[in-house]
Design an enzyme around this catalytic site. Structure first.
Site, PDB file in Angstrom:
ATOM      1  N   LYS A  53     -50.992  14.510 -87.691  1.00 18.55           N
ATOM      2  CA  LYS A  53     -50.132  12.490 -87.176  1.00 18.55           C
ATOM      3  C   LYS A  53     -49.277  13.474 -85.486  1.00 18.55           C
ATOM      4  O   LYS A  53     -48.914  12.647 -84.956  1.00 18.55           O
ATOM      5  CB  LYS A  53     -48.902  12.954 -87.914  1.00 18.55           C
ATOM      6  CG  LYS A  53     -49.214  12.501 -88.806  1.00 18.55           C
ATOM      7  CD  LYS A  53     -50.183  10.917 -89.181  1.00 18.55           C
ATOM      8  CE  LYS A  53     -50.658   9.912 -90.819  1.00 18.55           C
ATOM      9  NZ  LYS A  53     -50.897   8.831 -90.100  1.00 18.55           N
ATOM     10  N   THR A  83     -55.230  -3.615 -96.649  1.00 15.19           N
ATOM     11  CA  THR A  83     -54.715  -3.731 -97.895  1.00 15.19           C
ATOM     12  C   THR A  83     -53.524  -3.406 -99.302  1.00 15.19           C
ATOM     13  O   THR A  83     -53.321  -3.758-100.432  1.00 15.19           O
ATOM     14  CB  THR A  83     -55.731  -4.107 -99.596  1.00 15.19           C
ATOM     15  OG1 THR A  83     -55.845  -2.607 -98.804  1.00 15.19           O
ATOM     16  CG2 THR A  83     -57.001  -5.247 -98.282  1.00 15.19           C
ATOM     17  N   ASP A  84     -53.000  -2.670 -98.995  1.00 14.48           N
ATOM     18  CA  ASP A  84     -51.705  -1.578 -98.943  1.00 14.48           C
ATOM     19  C   ASP A  84     -50.668  -1.603 -98.783  1.00 14.48           C
ATOM     20  O   ASP A  84     -50.780  -1.042 -96.712  1.00 14.48           O
ATOM     21  CB  ASP A  84     -52.302   0.016 -99.844  1.00 14.48           C
ATOM     22  CG  ASP A  84     -52.511  -0.812-101.113  1.00 14.48           C
ATOM     23  OD1 ASP A  84     -52.418  -1.406-102.095  1.00 14.48           O
ATOM     24  OD2 ASP A  84     -54.314  -0.132-101.235  1.00 14.48           O
ATOM     25  N   GLY A  85     -49.192  -1.598 -99.096  1.00 13.75           N
ATOM     26  CA  GLY A  85     -47.704  -1.040 -98.451  1.00 13.75           C
ATOM     27  C   GLY A  85     -48.111  -1.732 -96.889  1.00 13.75           C
ATOM     28  O   GLY A  85     -47.676  -2.741 -96.330  1.00 13.75           O
ATOM     29  N   TYR A 103     -52.512  17.358 -92.086  1.00  8.91           N
ATOM     30  CA  TYR A 103     -51.525  15.999 -92.657  1.00  8.91           C
ATOM     31  C   TYR A 103     -50.667  15.945 -90.564  1.00  8.91           C
ATOM     32  O   TYR A 103     -50.567  15.114 -90.236  1.00  8.91           O
ATOM     33  CB  TYR A 103     -51.081  15.817 -93.657  1.00  8.91           C
ATOM     34  CG  TYR A 103     -50.112  14.196 -93.592  1.00  8.91           C
ATOM     35  CD1 TYR A 103     -50.884  12.447 -93.750  1.00  8.91           C
ATOM     36  CD2 TYR A 103     -48.479  13.948 -93.461  1.00  8.91           C
ATOM     37  CE1 TYR A 103     -49.818  11.848 -93.575  1.00  8.91           C
ATOM     38  CE2 TYR A 103     -48.294  13.072 -93.336  1.00  8.91           C
ATOM     39  CZ  TYR A 103     -48.698  11.740 -93.098  1.00  8.91           C
ATOM     40  OH  TYR A 103     -48.054  10.739 -92.971  1.00  8.91           O
TER      41      TYR A 103
END
Length: 334
Positions: free
Chosen positions: A222, A76-78, A218
């Site tokens: 990844k 829903t974004d980006g 973070y």
């Protein structure tokens, strides 16, 4: 003449004699050759990923090659939203998965009106952990999933030292960035194996390339995605399942809102739509890619220094972004 010890390999004036020089030369040549081959491989990947789709646009349609439906998490974004729209333009029916029901309905309506495909929405908050996947599995029953885009992810609100990160945020980072990609992949694999076709795209980040001080957790999540994706590709190579690893650099999205410099679209900081169009073009062409041609150039040069130098560069950047955040808030950098 046989040389048995290092001193015997040295001439009277201290210079190295033939065998030792030859040995060092061979080692040096092998090291340089490995670097050159790696660089050539990266250039070839870039050409195949970004130029070949332009020269050969009439590829087999994605809905024919992989299946009728595409599932996109964090849609829903980006990047996720634009990736969903781009796949819909190419004829795939879309399953949107996100936590905000209002945004889900809005994006679903836009896609249906603009692209004329079927759209299904599933509300799920991946930060809740394993409990959400039974609900998702039930909602996906009977859906022929051809493509899974594991895009959902979260970052720190701004660069922080680990001791500053709230405990809830630490758990959310693991549940969203690690748990979602793992469980969603496991969920779709059996049907893809049965049909002997399908594609899984795991969206990582260039933060995986080195440890990232002030974004330590973070970057570590990844790195997990990269390792998981590379192993997965080998495990399911015989099942004709495409497993692609995407690792973009900076994209102008809300995730990077802590720095004003990352909220300005430019050649090297594309908006989500520009990134998604380029990234979808690479699907089925290469196994791993930054997804965007200008990021590929950046990535080529970024990999040249050793990891310790890249880590220092990363630390400089995160401290700079931290300063941007505190400056915007009118606060003194701590």
């Amino acid at each position: 003449m046989a040389y048995t010890t290092f001193p015997e390999m040295l001439a009277a004036d201290g210079s190295m004699t033939g065998p030792l020089v030859l040995g060092f030369a061979i080692v040096g040549f092998a090291a340089v050759l490995a670097l050159v081959c790696d660089a050539v491989q990266e250039i070839l990947f870039g050409v195949v990923a970004h130029l070949l789709p332009l020269l050969w646009p009439d590829r087999t349609p994605l809905n024919v090659k992989y299946g009728k439906w595409a599932v996109i998490t964090g849609s829903t974004d980006g990047i996720g939203k634009e990736y969903a729209k781009e796949l819909a333009k190419r004829g795939l029916n879309i399953v949107l998965i996100s936590r905000n029901i209002d945004k889900l309905h809005k994006i679903a309506s836009e896609i249906e009106q603009d692209c004329g495909v079927d759209v299904k929405s599933i509300q799920a908050d991946f930060s809740k952990g394993q409990m959400v996947f039974d609900h998702i599995a039930k909602e996906l029953e009977g859906v022929e999933i051809g493509i899974l885009i594991n895009n959902v992810g979260m970052n720190y609100p701004y660069p922080m030292y680990v001791s500053e990160v709230p405990d809830s945020t630490l758990w959310d980072l693991v549940n969203v960035n690690v748990g979602a990609v793992t469980h969603m992949t496991k969920l779709v694999l059996p049907a893809m194996q049965g049909r002997k076709r399908g594609a899984i795209v795991n969206v990582s980040s260039s933060a995986e390339l080195q440890p990232m001080p002030l974004m330590a957790v973070y970057a570590a999540t990844k790195s997990y995605i990269k390792s998981f994706t590379e192993a997965l590709r080998i495990e399911y190579a015989e099942d004709n399942i495409t497993v692609q690893h995407l690792f973009p650099l900076f994209v102008n999205t809300k995730m990077n809102a802590f720095s004003y410099r990352l909220q300005e679209t430019s050649l090297f900081v594309p908006d989500a739509k520009m990134y998604a169009v380029n990234a979808v073009n690479t699907l089925g062409m290469v196994k791993h890619s930054t997804g965007y041609w200008a990021h590929g150039i950046q990535h080529f040069f970024l990999r040249l220094p050793p990891v310790w130098i890249r880590t220092l560069i990363g630390e400089f950047m995160t401290h700079s972004f931290r300063s941007d955040y505190f400056s915007r808030k009118g606060m003194k950098v701590e």
